[in-house]
Design a protein around this motif. Structure first.
Motif, short mmCIF file in Angstrom:
data_model
loop_
_atom_site.label_atom_id
_atom_site.label_comp_id
_atom_site.label_asym_id
_atom_site.label_seq_id
_atom_site.Cartn_x
_atom_site.Cartn_y
_atom_site.Cartn_z
N LEU A 79 0.62 -1.33 -0.05
CA LEU A 79 0.18 0.15 0.13
C LEU A 79 0.90 1.36 -0.11
O LEU A 79 0.58 2.17 -0.78
CB LEU A 79 -0.89 -0.01 1.25
N LYS A 82 3.63 1.42 -3.10
CA LYS A 82 3.23 1.30 -4.42
C LYS A 82 2.40 2.79 -4.66
O LYS A 82 2.78 3.34 -5.74
CB LYS A 82 2.45 0.38 -4.83
N ASN A 83 1.83 3.49 -3.47
CA ASN A 83 1.21 4.76 -3.81
C ASN A 83 2.43 5.84 -3.89
O ASN A 83 2.22 6.62 -4.74
CB ASN A 83 0.41 4.97 -2.55
N VAL A 85 5.33 5.16 -4.74
CA VAL A 85 5.85 5.05 -6.51
C VAL A 85 4.89 5.69 -7.48
O VAL A 85 5.36 6.46 -8.39
CB VAL A 85 5.98 3.89 -6.77
N ALA A 86 3.50 5.55 -7.38
CA ALA A 86 2.61 6.08 -8.28
C ALA A 86 2.90 7.64 -8.15
O ALA A 86 2.57 8.32 -9.35
CB ALA A 86 1.11 5.77 -7.94
N GLN A 87 2.64 8.19 -7.14
CA GLN A 87 2.73 9.87 -6.93
C GLN A 87 4.21 10.20 -7.59
O GLN A 87 4.20 11.20 -8.03
CB GLN A 87 2.68 10.21 -5.49
N GLN A 89 5.98 8.85 -9.78
CA GLN A 89 5.73 8.78 -11.43
C GLN A 89 4.91 10.06 -11.72
O GLN A 89 5.03 10.60 -12.71
CB GLN A 89 5.30 7.38 -11.81
N ARG A 90 3.87 10.37 -11.04
CA ARG A 90 3.15 11.56 -11.58
C ARG A 90 3.95 12.63 -11.41
O ARG A 90 3.81 13.46 -12.40
CB ARG A 90 1.89 11.68 -10.33
N ASN A 94 11.16 8.64 -11.89
CA ASN A 94 11.14 7.12 -12.36
C ASN A 94 11.30 6.18 -11.32
O ASN A 94 12.38 5.52 -11.33
CB ASN A 94 12.18 6.94 -13.58
N ALA A 95 10.33 6.22 -10.19
CA ALA A 95 10.49 5.59 -9.09
C ALA A 95 10.33 4.07 -9.45
O ALA A 95 9.36 3.52 -10.31
CB ALA A 95 9.53 6.07 -8.18
N ILE A 96 10.99 3.15 -8.67
CA ILE A 96 10.63 1.81 -8.42
C ILE A 96 10.60 1.30 -7.17
O ILE A 96 11.61 1.47 -6.41
CB ILE A 96 11.80 1.22 -9.63
N GLY A 97 9.49 0.57 -6.78
CA GLY A 97 9.39 0.15 -5.42
C GLY A 97 9.94 -0.87 -5.19
O GLY A 97 9.81 -1.99 -5.77
N PHE A 142 16.45 4.51 -13.05
CA PHE A 142 15.39 3.99 -12.04
C PHE A 142 15.84 4.93 -10.73
O PHE A 142 17.14 5.08 -10.58
CB PHE A 142 15.14 2.52 -11.71
N THR B 73 -4.04 -3.72 -3.66
CA THR B 73 -2.79 -3.23 -3.59
C THR B 73 -2.03 -3.91 -2.51
O THR B 73 -0.63 -3.91 -2.67
CB THR B 73 -2.60 -1.79 -3.38
N ALA B 101 3.12 0.68 -12.02
CA ALA B 101 3.59 1.81 -11.60
C ALA B 101 5.10 2.12 -11.53
O ALA B 101 5.79 3.02 -11.96
CB ALA B 101 2.95 2.29 -10.27
N ASP B 102 5.74 0.91 -11.08
CA ASP B 102 7.18 0.93 -11.02
C ASP B 102 7.93 1.16 -12.21
O ASP B 102 7.70 0.40 -13.12
CB ASP B 102 7.75 -0.37 -10.48
N GLY B 103 8.71 2.13 -12.30
CA GLY B 103 9.48 2.33 -13.50
C GLY B 103 8.47 2.83 -14.66
O GLY B 103 8.89 2.56 -15.87
N GLY B 153 -0.53 7.23 -14.53
CA GLY B 153 0.65 8.13 -14.77
C GLY B 153 0.14 9.47 -13.96
O GLY B 153 1.28 10.34 -14.00
N GLY B 155 -0.65 9.39 -10.87
CA GLY B 155 -0.83 8.99 -9.38
C GLY B 155 -1.73 8.06 -9.03
O GLY B 155 -2.02 7.51 -7.77
N LEU B 157 -3.16 4.28 -8.70
CA LEU B 157 -3.02 2.60 -9.03
C LEU B 157 -4.30 2.24 -9.56
O LEU B 157 -5.30 2.91 -9.26
CB LEU B 157 -2.67 2.15 -7.92
#
Lengths: 263, 263
Positions: A79, A82-83, A85-87, A89-90, A94-97, A142, B73, B101-103, B153, B155, B157
């Motif tokens: 949770l 990954k959230n 990471v998604a933020q 990316q926004r 270029n995050a990788i969790g 990354f 998630t 989301a990763d990368g 993209g 934010g 998921l």
């Protein structure tokens, strides 16, 4: 050597949506190689309570039983990670969790039972961090985002303190990069007067550290944090900075962010 | 071109610890580049029930509301993904657990509301998969393990069908690798007689597929699966193999594993 920032945030940032978003935007704006390490937050405690899992404490120390490990794997590794990471990316990072199990990047040993059985808690040693694996991710573009989970290499995930992970990463990566370790927390840094946010001490070297300890200005809770920081510096980390998560945007002109510990 | 296997497992494998471990051992033994895609399993349903989140169905279709997205998630992206990664590391596969989301590896669009609002469900299109990003992980020595989560993209998921992810990955990666897509399920493959596991059909090409449909041997539930498989082949995937998760060890001599669909 190229420079690398390793930045740790704790539950106080994660639990405050506004702070977290500002932090992630500022983190994205930081130039160069960087790694984020995040702790937990209230969500894991709340989920445990909802599921009826009692917090187990022995001598005031938290125990990670198998049910708690499941919860932190879900919350930290899923949770929250990954959230974030998604933020990121926004915002364009270029995050990788990751956990330490991913890519065998951080291998821990289950804490041996002496007087207390801490359960599924992993301790790190000098060989825990796979610096080349992490470097290959950085070089491929990354930005690693680590949750506070490791593994033992034999199929077992383990709960590991996020401060400890950040420090071990910094020491290991300092062989490949000029590495600065940053602990973000809810104060501007080390304060001369704990009640006065304007009394920030800008720089501390080992001599000044001894003076501040002798004068009783640094004491109790701050001592292990700073001892660990200076130990990381002894092992090759260029500097450790302790500052407020909301001020990370000031890091690009380093003079104005937090307390800088260095040789 | 070097070869790449993309292998999808579903809940039936994940829910059976013995099957899962055998599968992960066999997956590790497979030579060359490979990607694992996994679905959910009973754990997400059980956790939802424990948390009092009602499964929402509209016209028989499952809706991913915000609470359900949080659960998947945690369970898909955290608990299942990271435990699979830890096990693969144990067997010697350099697994790295990922969501879309990763990368920014798989970007989806939230399914538009027509008659039904599916909630936080992501649909894929021709540009969803970041093939170069995935390739950079493969070339760096990592084995990607994808859970059935993507992002928009911006934010958010999103929950995305694991079969769809596997198929989109295969099509996108087939520009860079000679790609074989493998769906593991609880049957040996496409059977001439559904009640007779020994009636496995070894190979199906489009002409034979038309014959089998005309003869009523392939019908109902199998039709969309095989239609999608032949569509992936039209878009460049070398072959799609449908077989039993417990038989993956037979893949190294390809003749004896599952039903092979190709041009």
């Amino acid at each position: 050597m190229q420079s690398l920032y390793i930045i740790k945030i704790g539950g106080n940032v994660i639990d405050n949506s506004e702070s977290l978003h500002k932090f992630l935007e500022d983190f994205t704006a930081l130039k160069g190689y960087k790694i984020l390490v995040h702790g937990g937050g209230k969500v894991a405690t709340q989920l445990s309570e909802t599921l009826g899992i009692e917090a187990k404490l022995v001598d005031g120390r938290r125990i990670t039983d198998i049910e708690t490990l499941r919860v932190v794997t879900m919350v930290y590794g899923g949770l929250i990670n990954k959230n974030i990471v998604a933020q990121l990316q926004r915002y364009g990072s270029n995050a990788i969790g990751l956990t330490g199990a991913d890519g065998n990047l951080i291998k821990a040993k289950k804490r041996p039972i002496k007087t207390i059985d801490y359960g599924f808690v992993g301790d790190l040693d000098d060989n825990s961090v796979n610096a080349n694996g992490i470097s290959s991710l950085l070089e491929a573009g990354f930005t690693p985002v680590f949750s506070a989970l490791t593994h033992d290499g034999d199929g077992q995930l383990l709960n590991t303190n996020a401060d400890t992970i950040a420090s071990a990463l910094a020491v290991a990566m300092s062989g490949l990069y000029s590495t600065t370790l940053i602990y973000c927390f809810e104060k501007k840094g080390v304060l001369q007067d704990i009640d006065d946010e304007d009394s920030l001490i800008r720089d501390i070297n080992p001599e000044r550290y001894d003076e501040l300890k002798a004068a009783g200005i640094i004491h109790s809770g701050m001592l292990p944090k700073l001892d660990n920081a200076f130990s990381a510096i002894d092992f090759g980390v260029q500097a450790v900075i302790i500052g407020h998560a909301n001020d990370l945007n000031k890091l690009n002109d380093e003079a104005s962010f937090g307390t800088r510990l260095s040789k």
